[in-house]
Design an enzyme around this catalytic site. Structure first.
Site, PDB file in Angstrom:
ATOM      1  N   GLU A 109       2.131   6.545  -6.911  1.00 33.79           N
ATOM      2  CA  GLU A 109       1.072   7.424  -7.404  1.00 33.79           C
ATOM      3  C   GLU A 109       1.453   8.889  -7.201  1.00 33.79           C
ATOM      4  O   GLU A 109       1.374   9.707  -8.128  1.00 33.79           O
ATOM      5  CB  GLU A 109      -0.243   7.123  -6.671  1.00 33.79           C
ATOM      6  CG  GLU A 109      -0.834   5.761  -7.012  1.00 33.79           C
ATOM      7  CD  GLU A 109      -2.023   5.386  -6.125  1.00 33.79           C
ATOM      8  OE1 GLU A 109      -2.757   6.294  -5.688  1.00 33.79           O
ATOM      9  OE2 GLU A 109      -2.209   4.184  -5.866  1.00 33.79           O
TER      10      GLU A 109
ATOM     11  N   TYR B 124       0.819  -1.200   0.000  1.00 36.64           N
ATOM     12  CA  TYR B 124       0.000   0.000   0.000  1.00 36.64           C
ATOM     13  C   TYR B 124       0.869   1.273   0.000  1.00 36.64           C
ATOM     14  O   TYR B 124       0.689   2.134  -0.861  1.00 36.64           O
ATOM     15  CB  TYR B 124      -0.954  -0.049   1.192  1.00 36.64           C
ATOM     16  CG  TYR B 124      -2.133   0.882   1.101  1.00 36.64           C
ATOM     17  CD1 TYR B 124      -2.884   1.164   2.235  1.00 36.64           C
ATOM     18  CD2 TYR B 124      -2.510   1.483  -0.086  1.00 36.64           C
ATOM     19  CE1 TYR B 124      -3.970   2.011   2.181  1.00 36.64           C
ATOM     20  CE2 TYR B 124      -3.581   2.332  -0.153  1.00 36.64           C
ATOM     21  CZ  TYR B 124      -4.309   2.592   0.988  1.00 36.64           C
ATOM     22  OH  TYR B 124      -5.372   3.436   0.938  1.00 36.64           O
TER      23      TYR B 124
END
Lengths: 143, 308
Positions: free
Chosen positions: A72, A65
């Protein structure tokens, strides 16, 4: 939701970032996550869930994660100068609709939104992990 | 006269919260709520939900104890509705905001558009007209809140005021920013467009006001009666023949008028979002009318004649 945004509205739209390492980072993170996640769903539906898959789903996220989020954010950050330069998806005044939108500022706001959202989701997953994996332990012990 | 005993339990934990003895048979739920508040002052009546069944519907304040399906020892279940705020307070706050915020942009208060434009007024007449219309709309709403509306519920959950104010104040600022911007572009079809838009706006404002008055007259002061609304001598109320909630119909119409007048996309978006919300409310209202009244006129649709 963030998948579609990163894929279409950032990486596809801003060709110049497509060679960035950050793209590789989030693609790898997403790929591993999804393979495990959909195996989890498939096996669950077949009522035959190997403990390994359940463990992987609720453990590997701890690394995957943050990896994905870093990829991102770095990608969005890399895209910023090109968005600014090209005025991508932006409309400025004056125009007959009396409306304006600055995609560059929008992207910055998106990045800022990770600050409240990421910890919430991360701790939620950690909480789920504690619930799900300890439940299985109890099951095993009682057998 | 036989007295009742009322025990109040927590709906979730089933804890015994309160025991009332010597309760009059003709006591109302409202009176029981007042008695309950005495032992638990933090739960004022507005935030109490009392029901016969832990998962059932709330009892109404007007319900009378002896008319309920209970024995002489009645068990009521309590749920805390959370901090409450009065509808009047919420309405006044959420409407005063847009009124003032729009004016800040209209008068080009510093730090919005840049020092060159501070306190300089727009050269477009439509911008002045838009300010008058927007201000009129919210002044009308404030006055209606104080003098016209008769609310069936006194209060709503406290968190609603933050949600509602964000919506109203946010959109007001967004619209006002563009309409009063130094680079504002007046409507493409000029005065004709503005004139038409103004007529639509005024027509719908009058319509909306007429409906509010008609609804007020359906309900005597201080009561919570519900009756089917019918057209009156006022032609604006004839829309009741076709829709259940013509006040919402006229409201959307006003904002469409304002959008045409200003030719501003954020105004159109605000109208759209408002329309969606009001349609949801109208459908709900329409459904409750149908449930409550067997003789409800079948021709009516919730908000848009024949369509929605």
């Amino acid at each position: 939701m963030s998948r579609v945004f990163l894929t279409w509205a950032v990486t596809h739209s801003v060709k110049e970032v497509q060679n960035e390492d950050s793209v590789l980072l989030f693609v790898v993170a997403w790929t591993i996550t999804e393979i495990i996640r959909y195996s989890f769903y498939t096996f669950s539906l077949l009522n035959h869930l190997p403990y390994l898959i359940k463990w992987a789903r609720y453990t590997l996220f701890i690394v995957l994660y943050p990896m994905g989020v870093s990829g991102e954010l770095l990608t969005i950050y890399a895209a910023l100068p090109f968005v600014r330069q090209a005025g991508l998806y932006s409309i400025s005044l004056p125009n007959k609709y009396n409306f304006s939108f600055d995609y560059y500022t929008f992207l910055i706001l998106v990045m800022i939104s990770y600050i409240p959202i990421f910890p919430q989701l991360y701790f939620h997953m950690l909480h789920q992990r504690r619930k799900v994996l300890s439940h299985t332990e109890e099951h095993k012990k009682s057998e | 006269m036989k007295h009742y005993e009322v025990e109040i339990l927590d709906a979730k934990t089933r804890d015994k919260l309160c025991f009332l003895d010597k309760v009059e048979p003709n006591a109302t739920i409202a009176e029981i709520k007042n008695l309950f508040t005495k032992s638990h002052p933090q739960w004022y009546p507005a935030r109490q939900s009392l029901r016969l069944d832990p998962k059932g519907k709330s009892l109404k304040d007007e319900d009378v104890l002896q008319n309920l399906p209970v024995g002489t020892t009645a068990t009521l279940y309590f749920r805390d509705l959370g901090a409450q705020i009065s509808w009047v307070t919420v309405f006044l706050t959420e409407y005063a905001g847009p009124l003032l915020i729009y004016l800040l942009f209209y008068f080009r208060v510093p730090f919005i558009y840049g020092p060159k434009y501070d306190f300089i007024s727009s050269k477009h007449s439509v911008v002045h007209l838009a300010c008058i219309c927007h201000s009129f709309h919210y002044i009308k709403r404030l006055l209606e809140t104080i003098f016209v509306h008769r609310f069936s519920h006194g209060t709503m959950p406290l968190r609603n005021i933050f949600k509602n104010c964000t919506y109203y104040w946010g959109f007001a600022a967004w619209m006002a920013y563009y309409i009063n911007h130094p680079l504002y572009t007046p409507p493409t079809y000029g005065d004709e467009q503005v004139k038409l838009a103004l007529i639509i706006f005024l027509f719908c404002q009058l319509g909306n006001f007429s409906i509010h008055i008609a609804l007020r007259n359906l309900r005597p002061a201080g009561s919570k009666t519900r009756k089917i609304p019918y057209p009156t001598k006022n032609p604006f109320t004839w829309l009741f023949l076709l829709v259940s909630c013509p006040n919402y119909t006229y409201e959307v119409g006003s904002w469409i008028g304002f959008a045409i007048m200003t030719q501003c996309l954020p105004v159109a978006l605000f109208s759209l979002v408002g329309f969606i919300q009001m349609t949801i409310w109208a459908k709900g209202k329409h459904r409750s009318y149908l449930k409550e009244f067997r003789d409800y006129p079948p021709l009516r649709s919730p908000i848009v004649p024949f369509l929605l």
